[in-house]
Motif scaffolding. Sequence first.
Motif, PDB file in Angstrom:
ATOM      1  N   THR A 248     -75.594  -4.406  61.166  1.00  0.00           N
ATOM      2  CA  THR A 248     -75.074  -5.575  60.451  1.00  0.00           C
ATOM      3  C   THR A 248     -73.612  -5.346  60.071  1.00  0.00           C
ATOM      4  O   THR A 248     -73.135  -4.207  60.033  1.00  0.00           O
ATOM      5  N   ILE A 249     -72.936  -6.435  59.769  1.00  0.00           N
ATOM      6  CA  ILE A 249     -71.565  -6.351  59.276  1.00  0.00           C
ATOM      7  C   ILE A 249     -71.567  -5.547  57.974  1.00  0.00           C
ATOM      8  O   ILE A 249     -70.695  -4.717  57.725  1.00  0.00           O
ATOM      9  N   HIS A 250     -72.613  -5.788  57.182  1.00  0.00           N
ATOM     10  CA  HIS A 250     -72.789  -5.097  55.898  1.00  0.00           C
ATOM     11  C   HIS A 250     -72.804  -3.569  56.083  1.00  0.00           C
ATOM     12  O   HIS A 250     -72.274  -2.835  55.252  1.00  0.00           O
ATOM     13  N   ASP A 251     -73.404  -3.111  57.194  1.00  0.00           N
ATOM     14  CA  ASP A 251     -73.503  -1.671  57.437  1.00  0.00           C
ATOM     15  C   ASP A 251     -72.129  -1.017  57.545  1.00  0.00           C
ATOM     16  O   ASP A 251     -71.956   0.147  57.190  1.00  0.00           O
ATOM     17  N   ASN A 252     -71.181  -1.752  58.106  1.00  0.00           N
ATOM     18  CA  ASN A 252     -69.859  -1.170  58.373  1.00  0.00           C
ATOM     19  C   ASN A 252     -68.750  -1.801  57.536  1.00  0.00           C
ATOM     20  O   ASN A 252     -67.577  -1.641  57.840  1.00  0.00           O
ATOM     21  N   ARG A 255     -65.877  -3.241  52.279  1.00  0.00           N
ATOM     22  CA  ARG A 255     -66.119  -3.496  50.847  1.00  0.00           C
ATOM     23  C   ARG A 255     -67.485  -2.988  50.403  1.00  0.00           C
ATOM     24  O   ARG A 255     -67.946  -3.305  49.305  1.00  0.00           O
ATOM     25  N   ARG A 256     -68.157  -2.248  51.280  1.00  0.00           N
ATOM     26  CA  ARG A 256     -69.534  -1.827  51.003  1.00  0.00           C
ATOM     27  C   ARG A 256     -69.656  -1.001  49.714  1.00  0.00           C
ATOM     28  O   ARG A 256     -70.625  -1.104  48.968  1.00  0.00           O
ATOM     29  N   GLY A 257     -68.638  -0.178  49.470  1.00  0.00           N
ATOM     30  CA  GLY A 257     -68.670   0.660  48.263  1.00  0.00           C
ATOM     31  C   GLY A 257     -68.801  -0.181  47.007  1.00  0.00           C
ATOM     32  O   GLY A 257     -69.523   0.169  46.076  1.00  0.00           O
ATOM     33  N   HIS A 258     -68.116  -1.327  46.995  1.00  0.00           N
ATOM     34  CA  HIS A 258     -68.189  -2.209  45.822  1.00  0.00           C
ATOM     35  C   HIS A 258     -69.579  -2.803  45.685  1.00  0.00           C
ATOM     36  O   HIS A 258     -70.077  -2.993  44.584  1.00  0.00           O
ATOM     37  N   PHE A 259     -70.200  -3.096  46.831  1.00  0.00           N
ATOM     38  CA  PHE A 259     -71.579  -3.614  46.787  1.00  0.00           C
ATOM     39  C   PHE A 259     -72.488  -2.588  46.122  1.00  0.00           C
ATOM     40  O   PHE A 259     -73.278  -2.911  45.238  1.00  0.00           O
ATOM     41  N   GLU A 260     -72.363  -1.347  46.575  1.00  0.00           N
ATOM     42  CA  GLU A 260     -73.222  -0.290  46.030  1.00  0.00           C
ATOM     43  C   GLU A 260     -72.987  -0.098  44.535  1.00  0.00           C
ATOM     44  O   GLU A 260     -73.893   0.261  43.794  1.00  0.00           O
ATOM     45  N   LYS A 285     -72.476 -13.539  54.324  1.00  0.00           N
ATOM     46  CA  LYS A 285     -73.699 -13.378  55.117  1.00  0.00           C
ATOM     47  C   LYS A 285     -73.690 -12.060  55.910  1.00  0.00           C
ATOM     48  O   LYS A 285     -74.466 -11.896  56.844  1.00  0.00           O
ATOM     49  N   GLY A 286     -72.782 -11.164  55.520  1.00  0.00           N
ATOM     50  CA  GLY A 286     -72.690  -9.871  56.206  1.00  0.00           C
ATOM     51  C   GLY A 286     -74.016  -9.126  56.313  1.00  0.00           C
ATOM     52  O   GLY A 286     -74.328  -8.560  57.350  1.00  0.00           O
ATOM     53  N   PRO A 287     -74.839  -9.134  55.246  1.00  0.00           N
ATOM     54  CA  PRO A 287     -76.091  -8.361  55.323  1.00  0.00           C
ATOM     55  C   PRO A 287     -77.087  -8.886  56.350  1.00  0.00           C
ATOM     56  O   PRO A 287     -78.028  -8.202  56.685  1.00  0.00           O
ATOM     57  N   ILE A 295     -65.746  -3.120  62.970  1.00  0.00           N
ATOM     58  CA  ILE A 295     -65.230  -2.030  63.801  1.00  0.00           C
ATOM     59  C   ILE A 295     -64.256  -2.572  64.831  1.00  0.00           C
ATOM     60  O   ILE A 295     -63.136  -2.091  64.975  1.00  0.00           O
ATOM     61  N   VAL A 296     -64.674  -3.595  65.559  1.00  0.00           N
ATOM     62  CA  VAL A 296     -63.833  -4.134  66.633  1.00  0.00           C
ATOM     63  C   VAL A 296     -62.708  -4.990  66.073  1.00  0.00           C
ATOM     64  O   VAL A 296     -61.588  -4.985  66.578  1.00  0.00           O
ATOM     65  N   LYS A 297     -63.044  -5.715  65.000  1.00  0.00           N
ATOM     66  CA  LYS A 297     -62.095  -6.642  64.355  1.00  0.00           C
ATOM     67  C   LYS A 297     -61.657  -7.752  65.311  1.00  0.00           C
ATOM     68  O   LYS A 297     -62.125  -7.828  66.445  1.00  0.00           O
ATOM     69  N   TRP A 298     -60.758  -8.560  64.825  1.00  0.00           N
ATOM     70  CA  TRP A 298     -60.370  -9.749  65.578  1.00  0.00           C
ATOM     71  C   TRP A 298     -58.853  -9.814  65.713  1.00  0.00           C
ATOM     72  O   TRP A 298     -58.143  -9.067  65.081  1.00  0.00           O
ATOM     73  N   ASN A 299     -58.426 -10.786  66.520  1.00  0.00           N
ATOM     74  CA  ASN A 299     -56.984 -11.001  66.725  1.00  0.00           C
ATOM     75  C   ASN A 299     -56.272  -9.688  67.034  1.00  0.00           C
ATOM     76  O   ASN A 299     -55.401  -9.243  66.312  1.00  0.00           O
TER      77      ASN A 299
END
Lengths: 431, 247
Positions: A248-252, A255-260, A285-287, A295-299
């Motif tokens: 998931t987007i959430h996995d990578n 801002r995940r640290g803030h979620f935790e 809706k990342g989770p 990882i790949v990102k855009w633009n």
Amino acid sequence: MAVQVAENSRLAQIMESRGISRRSFLGYCAGIAAMIGLSEAAAPEVAKALDSIIYVGAEDAPHALTPVIWMEGSSCTGCTESFAQVDTPDAGSVVLELISLNYCETLSAAAGHSMEDARLHTIEREKGKYILVYEGSVVEGWEGNALRVAGEKGTDLLLETAASAAAVVAFGSCACDGGWQAARPNPSHACGVQKFLQKNQVNVPVINIPCCPGNPEWLVAVLVEVILMGRIPELNDKNEPKLMFDQTIHDNCPRRGHFENGEFVYQFGSIEEEKGYCLYALGCKGPQTFTNCPIVKWNRRVSFCIESGAPCAGCGVINPMNPAMNWVDENTPFLARHRFFSFFGNPVDPALIAGVVTGVVVAALAVHGIGMKLTKRTDGGADFETIRKYDKIHETPNAAEYAAAADKLYDELDAQGLEERKANHRKGGDK
Amino acid sequence: MAHLAHYKEAHPLPFVITHWINLVCMVCLIITGFYIHYPLFGGFMGACRGLHICCGIIITINCIVRLILAFVVKSAPTAGTRSVVRDYKTWLPQQNNKHQLGAWIKYYLFAQKDHPLGAKLGVPQKLSYLLIPIILLFMAWTGFALWIPTSSWGISQFLIGAWGVMTIRIVHYFCMFVFIIFMCIHIYLANIEGLAPTKLMFLRKEAPGLVYDPEKRNVVGFDGLGEEPSYGEAPSKRDLDAEGVKC
């Protein structure tokens, strides 16, 4: 070998002519290698494969370029835009520019009959070798007449082209499951390519690349794997390449640290937003979105939605065989955390219902408790019935006899002070 | 009155243990679940998730073990007797409390003065206890569909394909209230007529009271358990299951 490829090959010459250094080209190759499940040490192999698929018109080209037909269904052409993003041409755009894109409704210079001829010639000459990239949803409504091209139904054209393809790449969410065009009430009966082909018994491997629009990096990675490895990428149960769409987007998420830590942005423009806290409370809706966007990102690998401050809208959520579960219906409202069920088309807040029901139950129990106290049942309950009503009515054998014995016993126990028989002590005695 | 003697046979040790596990896990699951849903203060998300998943797995296994034990372990079909039958029989309609749903509802609504002569479990109690393992396994299903390591299982994918992850999350949260409501009613009804059932279930402390004969299906005596003088018939220790007596 990589150096050779990068320095001496025709691809290298093209790269150089466009101002791309060997270093950045090899870096790009390493990225692709990682995406298709190879070690970064395989970058030279990737470079070689890229070189081999670049058709430069020379007789000594190792292979002719793999032909690609790019068809559009009901689309906004955003995926083509995404694919053709060329503000500063980099290695990716060079590769993508130079595949043999024999037919593309938006990008091809030709038009009219000559275009249709190009498609038909590709089908005829490259049978089983070309790749069909399909953008936009398949519109089944109005018997397929909504998207007529050159006098033929869009659905017929898709069936004809897909039947002889080596593989079909459904590029973008609309092609995967109908996308936002399949949103309720879906008047055009839009669906994805995979479902449409299965329904019409066209057995061609379909590779779904979701998101709105599809990320060109993923398309390059899929094309390279098909050509370099000579195989379809390993797919998950939604026919997405496993290595790109199984986390998931959430996995990578950065801002995940803030979620935790439970640090959330509850309002745009707040101090929390300024601090770059997690956007989950704003409906991210990342989770539930399985893509490797962080990882790949855009633009050109600059940034992606969450990194630039927007909650993920979940455009990578697809359900290829069920257009009714398209990402728009599934994920709206985009900027609010999901709390509602759709109950016969009406939004229902289950948490509110549950909270109210729980409150009512607790209040009812409190009132009931007062009733139990008033009827003196809190000390061991009320007196037992001497006989069950069912046994009395049906005159169950011996039941009356045992009931009489019990009745007598209750009186004796009461007299001895062992068990109080409340009925004997009620005013007037209602035993 | 309605004070049946409370014997250990009603709740054999294996069931006391599974009940304790249920209690501890359920409390942990509800507290950590609320924190995961409303992380009002930071710092515990990882710990709460870990505990939530751990308790979820334990309570699921515990539920399955309890269901299997129901076919292995014997327990008393009613209070007030030391006779035992296979435990699963006390969950199904019994001779002791057939046709009593109406009577129980009337009793609880104060429309009937006398306490129904029942089995170990009253009819509404029995129905709710049968519903709980079903909901618990459903919770486990939705929970495992949400947990990444198990979300790729076929059974999880089936649910994800049908509903989507967010709906599963909402359903999972919603079902928690079923357990909260159940616990409120369960705790209330278990204790409103005295604390003896709770002491027996958690501490295995027996209490004196009326003796019930499952064969006669009526009260036959009083067992003082040494604290008070006994009266009438003594509790039977016969194994009703072996004798094939209908309970």
